[in-house]
Write a protein that holds these residues in place. Structure first.
Motif, mmCIF file in Angstrom:
data_model
loop_
_atom_site.group_PDB
_atom_site.id
_atom_site.type_symbol
_atom_site.label_atom_id
_atom_site.label_comp_id
_atom_site.label_asym_id
_atom_site.label_seq_id
_atom_site.Cartn_x
_atom_site.Cartn_y
_atom_site.Cartn_z
ATOM 1 N N GLY A 1 -3.913 -8.172 16.850
ATOM 2 C CA GLY A 1 -3.778 -6.894 16.194
ATOM 3 C C GLY A 1 -2.945 -6.802 15.065
ATOM 4 O O GLY A 1 -2.225 -7.720 14.614
ATOM 5 N N ALA A 2 -3.078 -5.503 14.463
ATOM 6 C CA ALA A 2 -2.406 -5.361 13.111
ATOM 7 C C ALA A 2 -1.010 -4.468 13.582
ATOM 8 O O ALA A 2 -0.922 -3.289 14.021
ATOM 9 N N PRO A 3 0.225 -5.014 13.078
ATOM 10 C CA PRO A 3 1.385 -4.185 13.392
ATOM 11 C C PRO A 3 1.715 -3.102 12.627
ATOM 12 O O PRO A 3 2.313 -2.300 13.001
ATOM 13 N N PHE A 4 1.428 -2.986 11.385
ATOM 14 C CA PHE A 4 1.555 -1.901 10.406
ATOM 15 C C PHE A 4 3.125 -1.599 10.337
ATOM 16 O O PHE A 4 3.472 -0.614 10.587
ATOM 17 N N GLU A 5 3.914 -2.363 9.934
ATOM 18 C CA GLU A 5 5.326 -2.547 9.888
ATOM 19 C C GLU A 5 5.771 -2.486 8.458
ATOM 20 O O GLU A 5 5.428 -3.378 7.610
ATOM 21 N N TYR A 6 6.396 -1.695 7.933
ATOM 22 C CA TYR A 6 6.960 -1.428 6.728
ATOM 23 C C TYR A 6 8.051 -2.181 6.469
ATOM 24 O O TYR A 6 9.249 -2.315 7.517
ATOM 25 N N LEU A 7 8.136 -3.190 5.586
ATOM 26 C CA LEU A 7 9.152 -4.031 5.208
ATOM 27 C C LEU A 7 10.223 -3.425 4.130
ATOM 28 O O LEU A 7 9.798 -3.370 3.243
ATOM 29 N N ARG A 8 11.226 -3.151 4.654
ATOM 30 C CA ARG A 8 12.380 -2.345 3.747
ATOM 31 C C ARG A 8 13.144 -3.409 3.041
ATOM 32 O O ARG A 8 13.376 -4.575 3.412
ATOM 33 N N LEU B 1 0.740 -1.202 -0.017
ATOM 34 C CA LEU B 1 0.079 -0.005 -0.193
ATOM 35 C C LEU B 1 0.976 1.304 -0.005
ATOM 36 O O LEU B 1 0.712 2.070 -0.758
ATOM 37 N N ILE B 2 1.862 1.399 0.921
ATOM 38 C CA ILE B 2 2.812 2.493 0.850
ATOM 39 C C ILE B 2 3.407 2.832 -0.411
ATOM 40 O O ILE B 2 3.534 4.010 -0.970
ATOM 41 N N ASP B 3 4.094 1.374 -0.983
ATOM 42 C CA ASP B 3 4.692 1.626 -2.130
ATOM 43 C C ASP B 3 3.876 2.006 -3.524
ATOM 44 O O ASP B 3 4.262 2.942 -4.142
ATOM 45 N N ASN B 4 2.505 1.515 -3.198
ATOM 46 C CA ASN B 4 1.589 2.409 -4.462
ATOM 47 C C ASN B 4 1.313 3.632 -4.365
ATOM 48 O O ASN B 4 1.104 4.471 -5.335
ATOM 49 N N ILE B 5 0.972 4.067 -3.077
ATOM 50 C CA ILE B 5 0.818 5.563 -2.991
ATOM 51 C C ILE B 5 2.128 6.189 -3.324
ATOM 52 O O ILE B 5 1.971 7.429 -3.964
ATOM 53 N N TYR B 6 3.221 5.784 -2.832
ATOM 54 C CA TYR B 6 4.558 6.730 -3.233
ATOM 55 C C TYR B 6 4.526 6.559 -4.954
ATOM 56 O O TYR B 6 4.735 7.473 -5.425
ATOM 57 N N ALA B 7 4.082 5.525 -5.541
ATOM 58 C CA ALA B 7 4.180 5.409 -6.815
ATOM 59 C C ALA B 7 3.307 6.437 -7.603
ATOM 60 O O ALA B 7 3.538 6.924 -8.510
ATOM 61 N N ALA B 8 2.083 6.502 -7.002
ATOM 62 C CA ALA B 8 1.055 7.332 -7.409
ATOM 63 C C ALA B 8 1.504 8.919 -7.186
ATOM 64 O O ALA B 8 1.123 9.757 -8.452
ATOM 65 N N PHE B 9 2.254 9.160 -6.386
ATOM 66 C CA PHE B 9 2.717 10.634 -6.041
ATOM 67 C C PHE B 9 4.007 10.695 -6.842
ATOM 68 O O PHE B 9 4.478 12.028 -6.928
ATOM 69 N N ASN B 10 4.486 9.843 -7.606
ATOM 70 C CA ASN B 10 5.842 9.980 -8.502
ATOM 71 C C ASN B 10 5.469 9.608 -9.976
ATOM 72 O O ASN B 10 6.168 9.370 -10.545
ATOM 73 N N GLY B 11 3.972 9.845 -10.312
ATOM 74 C CA GLY B 11 3.897 9.894 -11.791
ATOM 75 C C GLY B 11 3.021 8.572 -12.396
ATOM 76 O O GLY B 11 2.701 8.639 -13.343
ATOM 77 N N GLU B 12 3.095 7.675 -11.619
ATOM 78 C CA GLU B 12 2.049 6.649 -11.875
ATOM 79 C C GLU B 12 0.498 6.647 -12.082
ATOM 80 O O GLU B 12 0.203 7.405 -11.044
ATOM 81 N N LYS B 13 -0.129 6.549 -13.165
ATOM 82 C CA LYS B 13 -1.390 7.009 -13.274
ATOM 83 C C LYS B 13 -2.407 5.907 -13.587
ATOM 84 O O LYS B 13 -1.812 4.815 -13.957
ATOM 85 N N SER B 14 -3.532 6.264 -13.172
ATOM 86 C CA SER B 14 -4.522 4.919 -13.524
ATOM 87 C C SER B 14 -5.209 5.255 -14.893
ATOM 88 O O SER B 14 -5.180 6.361 -15.302
ATOM 89 N N ASP B 15 -5.585 4.293 -15.243
ATOM 90 C CA ASP B 15 -6.067 4.158 -16.698
ATOM 91 C C ASP B 15 -7.342 3.320 -16.684
ATOM 92 O O ASP B 15 -7.093 2.133 -16.641
ATOM 93 N N VAL B 16 -8.532 3.723 -16.827
ATOM 94 C CA VAL B 16 -9.710 2.577 -16.817
ATOM 95 C C VAL B 16 -9.623 1.650 -17.972
ATOM 96 O O VAL B 16 -10.139 0.522 -17.809
ATOM 97 N N ALA B 17 -8.847 2.055 -19.109
ATOM 98 C CA ALA B 17 -8.582 0.910 -20.000
ATOM 99 C C ALA B 17 -7.654 -0.020 -19.864
ATOM 100 O O ALA B 17 -7.668 -1.098 -20.583
ATOM 101 N N GLN B 18 -6.732 -0.153 -18.689
ATOM 102 C CA GLN B 18 -5.912 -1.034 -18.323
ATOM 103 C C GLN B 18 -6.567 -2.112 -17.700
ATOM 104 O O GLN B 18 -7.605 -1.876 -16.959
ATOM 105 N N SER B 19 -6.184 -3.270 -17.768
ATOM 106 C CA SER B 19 -6.803 -4.577 -17.353
ATOM 107 C C SER B 19 -6.270 -4.573 -15.768
ATOM 108 O O SER B 19 -7.205 -4.998 -14.906
ATOM 109 N N GLU B 20 -5.241 -4.034 -15.346
ATOM 110 C CA GLU B 20 -4.748 -3.770 -13.926
ATOM 111 C C GLU B 20 -4.892 -2.456 -13.562
ATOM 112 O O GLU B 20 -4.564 -1.668 -14.077
ATOM 113 N N PRO B 21 -5.460 -2.119 -12.255
ATOM 114 C CA PRO B 21 -5.317 -0.756 -11.835
ATOM 115 C C PRO B 21 -3.946 -0.341 -11.761
ATOM 116 O O PRO B 21 -2.932 -1.320 -11.038
#
Length: 267
Positions: free
Chosen positions: A260-267, A204-224
């Motif tokens: 519970g959920a640890p929410f630890e980022y795996l580097r 999730l964190i990596d996806n958000i980072y990618a989104a704010f670094n230019g990766e765009k959504s395209d409804v025509a793409q088979s994968e979001p």
């Protein structure tokens, strides 16, 4: 700030974070509230960012803006930051959504705030969700949860809420461990589920980072892609978190509690 279950101490922690403050001095260590943090960002933009900063950003980072097409399901507005004016407007929008209100609100009534929908210190930003619910400041909402009542329109924010009852049963909460860590579950049956959760959180964190670094959504793409991909992973993370909150801890030191959920980022 501990990662803990919904409880009175947890709500009080959020109240301390959201507490309105006057931020007239640069802090030596940290900020007294989230409001002071956003005030410092605004001051930094005014002081340090001349037109050349934004001109360079438009050339090198213009493609990294998240458009309104990728935002849905909430109140507020999403717009591109292209110059100093829009950057400051973005900070104001965050404050209007409930983050970091000024201490000027403390001597006013709820009704007075509702009439000041365009001012940053208002507890009511004028936005509504699809069901008509008004977007009050986080500080005010946490205060209402703390006391289990809504504010009356004539009450001041410093008053104890005395309006309609908010039914809250503090005992009807999953008894999750405070500050869960994956390392605690090494060698146990729950280790794969905890590791899987952290893997999804990292995605999730990596996806958000990618989104704010230019990766765009395209409804025509088979994968979001872009922010749409992040939203998809967010829902997956939610269900994994709920499963861990329901799972009894296998550790003797946490008898009677759940993982519970640890929410630890795996580097």
């Amino acid at each position: 700030m501990p990662l803990r279950r919904f409880s009175r101490p947890a709500v009080e922690t959020f109240i301390d974070i959201e507490r309105p403050n006057t931020c007239d001095k640069q802090p030596e260590q940290g900020y007294r509230s989230i409001g002071c943090f956003y005030a410092a960002i605004s001051q930094g933009i005014k002081t340090l960012c001349d037109d050349s900063v934004f001109e360079q950003a438009r050339k090198t980072r213009g493609h990294c803006q998240i458009s309104g097409e990728e935002y849905y399901g909430g109140a507020g507005k999403l717009f591109a930051v292209t110059d100093k004016a829009s950057a400051l407007k973005a900070i104001e929008e965050i404050v209007h959504q409930g983050e970091g209100v000024s201490e000027n609100i403390l001597n006013e009534t709820v009704c007075e705030h509702a009439d000041k929908t365009l001012e940053p210190e208002s507890i009511d930003d004028g936005d509504t969700l699809a069901d008509g619910w008004k977007m009050y400041s986080h500080y005010v909402r946490f205060r209402e949860i703390q006391f289990g009542r809504r504010y009356l329109p004539t009450q001041k924010i410093t008053d104890t809420p005395a309006g309609d009852i908010i039914p809250i049963d503090w005992s009807e909460v999953y008894p999750t461990v405070t500050n869960p860590q994956a390392a605690d579950y090494k060698g146990t049956d729950i280790e794969p589920a905890v590791d899987n959760f952290n893997g999804t959180y990292t995605q999730l964190i990596d996806n958000i980072y990618a989104a704010f670094n230019g990766e765009k959504s395209d409804v025509a793409q088979s994968e979001p892609a872009g922010m749409r991909k992040a939203v998809t992973v967010m829902w997956e993370l939610k269900y994994q978190a709920i499963a861990l909150m329901k799972t009894p801890s296998p550790l003797a030191m946490h008898q009677g509690e759940t993982v519970g959920a640890p929410f630890e980022y795996l580097r």
